[in-house]
Motif scaffolding. Structure first.
Motif, short mmCIF file in Angstrom:
data_model
loop_
_atom_site.label_atom_id
_atom_site.label_comp_id
_atom_site.label_asym_id
_atom_site.label_seq_id
_atom_site.Cartn_x
_atom_site.Cartn_y
_atom_site.Cartn_z
N ARG A 40 0.81 -1.22 0.00
CA ARG A 40 0.00 0.00 0.00
C ARG A 40 0.85 1.27 0.00
NH1 ARG A 40 -4.89 1.89 0.74
NH2 ARG A 40 -5.13 3.85 1.85
N LEU A 94 -3.57 5.30 -6.00
CA LEU A 94 -4.46 5.11 -4.86
C LEU A 94 -4.85 3.64 -4.76
CD1 LEU A 94 -6.18 6.40 -2.58
CD2 LEU A 94 -8.03 6.56 -4.26
N LEU A 131 -7.14 0.85 -3.55
CA LEU A 131 -8.47 0.66 -2.98
C LEU A 131 -8.47 -0.66 -2.21
CD1 LEU A 131 -10.49 1.79 -6.12
CD2 LEU A 131 -10.05 3.13 -4.04
N CYS A 168 -11.19 7.00 1.36
CA CYS A 168 -9.75 6.73 1.45
C CYS A 168 -8.98 7.83 2.16
CB CYS A 168 -9.16 6.50 0.05
SG CYS A 168 -9.85 5.08 -0.81
N HIS A 227 -11.24 7.49 6.09
CA HIS A 227 -11.37 6.08 6.49
C HIS A 227 -12.70 5.82 7.19
CE1 HIS A 227 -7.21 5.78 5.37
NE2 HIS A 227 -6.85 6.63 6.30
N ASN A 257 -10.46 0.94 3.18
CA ASN A 257 -10.39 1.98 2.16
C ASN A 257 -11.09 1.49 0.91
OD1 ASN A 257 -8.23 3.93 3.41
ND2 ASN A 257 -7.28 1.90 3.51
N GLY A 258 -12.02 2.29 0.40
CA GLY A 258 -12.68 1.93 -0.84
C GLY A 258 -13.85 0.99 -0.66
N ASN A 307 -11.66 10.70 -4.46
CA ASN A 307 -10.51 10.32 -3.65
C ASN A 307 -9.21 10.38 -4.45
OD1 ASN A 307 -11.99 7.86 -1.34
ND2 ASN A 307 -11.87 10.09 -1.26
#
Length: 333
Positions: free
Chosen positions: A89, A98, A100, A202, A205, A248-249, A292
């Protein structure tokens, strides 16, 4: 261009078509798979064949594609790959991509159902009573914590494979020792179930979108007929769950009911197979992802959809020539 990459796209062709519609030309859809006959490849703007995800060079292939295709966000559509993205990550973020996917520690919990049970239990979040050994289960039986019938499933399974109700000690012992999977044993929940497509921002959170639905009909791998509903108690519980994890996502969350309360069953931190229902009802995660990508924190749209919207899933096909496949080496016969 806000190019978004889907790893291991497989059969998720309609999802990619929905993405194309919402992106409306603002970016390209980049798709990868290890098989040249993955139908969703044919819905992407750019396609790549990659090694198996357990190949030591796999992540380097992913990075090469991200650089070549100027990818701004990346996701996967299979559970075993989530940990690969989560582990890398920070590296992806450092390259302007980014991811996800959850933080690494959260991804590990989501993939190990017993560790998730222990963690949530310690945090006081309602989840299903779970054992990871016959000895622990026997102790639970003796204490009256649990009774037959029970439910058994693989500790890190996917797609409903290896799951089932068990009615006796002999049956549980035989299944536990069949060598097919490493199993967990759970309390059989009979109060009804439901699931939720959740988007966790993201940046904050926090959950900023949640579409909840009840299952009308289920086939192997998930529900194929569902109906939307709303319950503020469930929305609040989703927020409680997210507060003790770092997601996230897009996430697919499964819940059971017991004595009027919701209990978390499991979280698949990716697009669920039935997200198509949420999208069709106007809950568009694609717009949230695009925000995001540009560093914009999304405002909550939790519960902003109609109740009693029904989804009925059916099969579609892709027809193409063998010469249009990305590889001539794949054994078609």
């Amino acid at each position: 261009m806000d190019n978004i990459m889907f790893c291991s796209c497989g059969r998720r062709a309609t999802l990619l078509k929905d993405f194309r519609k919402s992106m409306n030309g603002c970016g390209k859809i980049v798709a990868t798979d290890m098989s040249p006959v993955a139908p969703a490849l044919f819905m992407a703007d750019e396609t790549y064949l990659v090694p198996r995800i357990d190949d030591p060079s796999y992540y380097e292939h992913v990075l090469d594609i991200c650089e070549k295709s100027k990818v701004k966000a990346i996701t996967t559509l299979i559970d075993p790959e989530i940990e690969i993205l989560a582990k890398n990550r920070e590296d992806l973020l450092s390259k302007g991509i980014l991811p996800l996917c959850p933080a690494d520690w959260t991804a590990r919990l989501c993939y190990d159902k017993y560790e998730m049970f222990k963690y949530l239990h310690d945090k006081g979040v309602r989840t299903i009573l779970t054992y990871n050994s016959l000895e622990g289960f026997q102790n639970g039986l003796e204490k009256g914590e649990i009774s037959f019938p029970v439910f058994m499933k693989p500790i890190n399974g996917s797609g409903s494979v290896g799951i089932g109700k068990v009615n006796s000690w002999e049956e549980a012992e035989a299944k536990f020792k069949d060598g097919k999977f490493t199993y967990i044993i759970q309390e059989l929940m009979t109060g009804g179930d439901c699931d939720a497509d959740v988007y966790v921002d993201c940046i904050s959170h926090k959950p900023v979108a949640a579409f909840t639905k009840k299952k009308i009909e289920t086939r192997v791998g998930g529900a194929n007929k569902t109906i939307s509903f709303k319950d503020q108690k469930l929305f609040d519980f989703i927020e409680e769950v997210c507060s003790v994890l770092e997601l996230n996502g897009p996430c697919d969350m499964d819940f059971f009911m017991k004595d009027g309360e919701y209990y978390l069953n499991e979280i698949n931190p990716r697009f669920g197979g039935a997200y198509l229902h949420a999208y069709g009802a106007g809950v568009d995660f694609i717009k949230l992802i695009l925000n995001n990508i540009h560093g914009i924190e999304n405002k909550s749209i939790v519960g902003e959809y109609e109740e009693d919207i029904v989804m009925m899933m059916y099969d579609e096909v892709v027809i193409t020539k063998k010469s249009d496949l990305m590889s001539d080496d794949f054994p078609l016969i």
